[in-house]
Design an enzyme around this catalytic site. Structure first.
Site, PDB file in Angstrom:
ATOM      1  N   GLY A 108       5.575   7.611  -3.097  1.00  0.00           N
ATOM      2  CA  GLY A 108       6.543   6.571  -3.408  1.00  0.00           C
ATOM      3  C   GLY A 108       5.885   5.210  -3.326  1.00  0.00           C
ATOM      4  O   GLY A 108       4.693   5.063  -3.607  1.00  0.00           O
ATOM      5  N   GLU A 109       6.663   4.192  -2.972  1.00  0.00           N
ATOM      6  CA  GLU A 109       6.193   2.817  -2.815  1.00  0.00           C
ATOM      7  C   GLU A 109       5.834   2.151  -4.135  1.00  0.00           C
ATOM      8  O   GLU A 109       5.473   0.982  -4.165  1.00  0.00           O
ATOM      9  CB  GLU A 109       4.965   2.726  -1.886  1.00  0.00           C
ATOM     10  N   GLY A 110       5.846   2.890  -5.236  1.00  0.00           N
ATOM     11  CA  GLY A 110       5.306   2.370  -6.490  1.00  0.00           C
ATOM     12  C   GLY A 110       3.841   2.693  -6.669  1.00  0.00           C
ATOM     13  O   GLY A 110       3.197   2.186  -7.598  1.00  0.00           O
TER      14      GLY A 110
END
Length: 336
Positions: free
Chosen positions: A303-305
């Site tokens: 996640g997180e980009g």
């Protein structure tokens, strides 16, 4: 620019009025691509990416100089059902890590020259448990959409949206199932690494949410089953379209947020590409539904980009070749 909407109704109108690609820039980019010092099609998908990017930027020979990465964070009341391997407190702790530059997304943003911003969304007020009622009111969901919209820098020329929110793969699975059909088990995965018992609980939670919130349109699905960080990403992706900023989608959660836009307005994701295929099992099915082919497949599930940010390099390479290569005439090379 402040968000030009204050209700779901005006948000729908905003999406419907979004600009389209610049056909003249696309034609110019296609013509330039035919003249570059390479065999036709030799750069494969990089050629298509460059032409797509040129169309949204309105420039047949564009540059990427100001990419932006935005991470939205939210907490989920459904975590009380034991759907995650980590406690909700980790969301707050990871936001602090982002703000101090210590996370993977910080390193990837820096590596590709992207400005990175973090938006924690009312972390002290988790959304409601969607197995007993809607996760958010319309006002709360619209506020998160507005935060996402306002977070986009109009001077950016590429956007990646990421998220942090313990429990948000549960919301993403529920949104995907509600909008695309199928059983809860078709969409529910292990997320941060829950064991078999945890996966069974998580699947049951998604099924309960689907049973409680039936026959709703996409924004209502986002409100009832989503989270503030998903709404934030949706708002940012919509704002990027308004500013003609191409978007690289991240993983399963970002794609689920984007799905709500695709189901609200036809072509709402034409300015986006899928950065990667994550290790979350249902992501491929979701990308197929969005008709997006991922740029990378590296088994990421952070996640997180992070996957979207890594794909910035692919797009930078595509644009560097398209805009920087010599034409046959400039290089004095025969084109046959």
């Amino acid at each position: 620019m402040q968000a030009p909407f204050s209700t779901f109704s005006t948000f729908r109108q905003t999406l419907a009025a979004a600009p389209s690609t610049d056909v003249r820039a696309v034609a110019g980019a296609q013509e330039r691509n035919r003249q570059l010092t390479k065999p036709p099609g030799a750069l494969g998908r990089l050629e298509d990416l460059a032409i797509w990017y040129a169309g949204w930027r309105g420039d047949p020979q564009p540059q990427i100089n100001a990419p932006q990465v935005i991470v939205f964070a939210g907490n989920h009341g459904v975590c009380a059902q034991g759907v995650s391997a980590f406690p909700p407190e980790v969301t707050v702790q990871m936001v602090a890590n982002f703000e101090h530059g210590g996370a993977a997304i910080n390193q990837l943003s820096k590596a590709f020259g992207a400005k990175m911003d973090v938006y924690p969304l009312d972390l002290d007020i988790p959304t409601n448990d969607f197995t007993v009622g809607p996760a958010m009111s319309e006002g709360d969901c619209v506020a998160a959409l507005q935060t996402g919209w306002n977070a986009v820098d109009p001077e950016a020329d590429l956007l990646v949206t990421g998220e942090m929110g313990i429990g948000n793969t549960t919301s993403a699975a529920a949104i995907s199932a509600a909008l695309l059909g199928g059983e809860a088990g078709d969409w529910t995965g292990r997320g941060t690494g829950v064991d078999d018992d945890g996966l069974a609980r998580k699947t049951d939670v998604v099924a309960k949410g689907l049973a409680l919130h039936q026959n709703r349109d996409a924004l209502e699905v986002l409100r009832c089953l989503g989270g503030r960080e998903l709404a934030g990403m949706a708002g940012a992706i919509a704002a990027a379209r308004h500013h003609r900023i191409p978007v690289i989608l991240d993983g399963f959660i970002c794609s689920a947020a984007a799905l709500t836009l695709a189901k609200t307005a036809d072509g709402a994701l034409d300015h986006t590409v899928a950065g990667h295929l994550s290790a979350e099992g249902a992501h491929r099915r979701l990308l197929n539904a969005l008709e997006k082919e991922p740029l990378l497949q590296l088994g990421l599930r952070l996640g997180e980009g992070s996957g979207g940010a890594l794909a910035i390099g692919v797009l930078q390479g595509a644009i560097a070749c398209h805009s920087g290569m010599a034409t046959f005439a400039e290089a004095g090379v025969s084109d046959g």
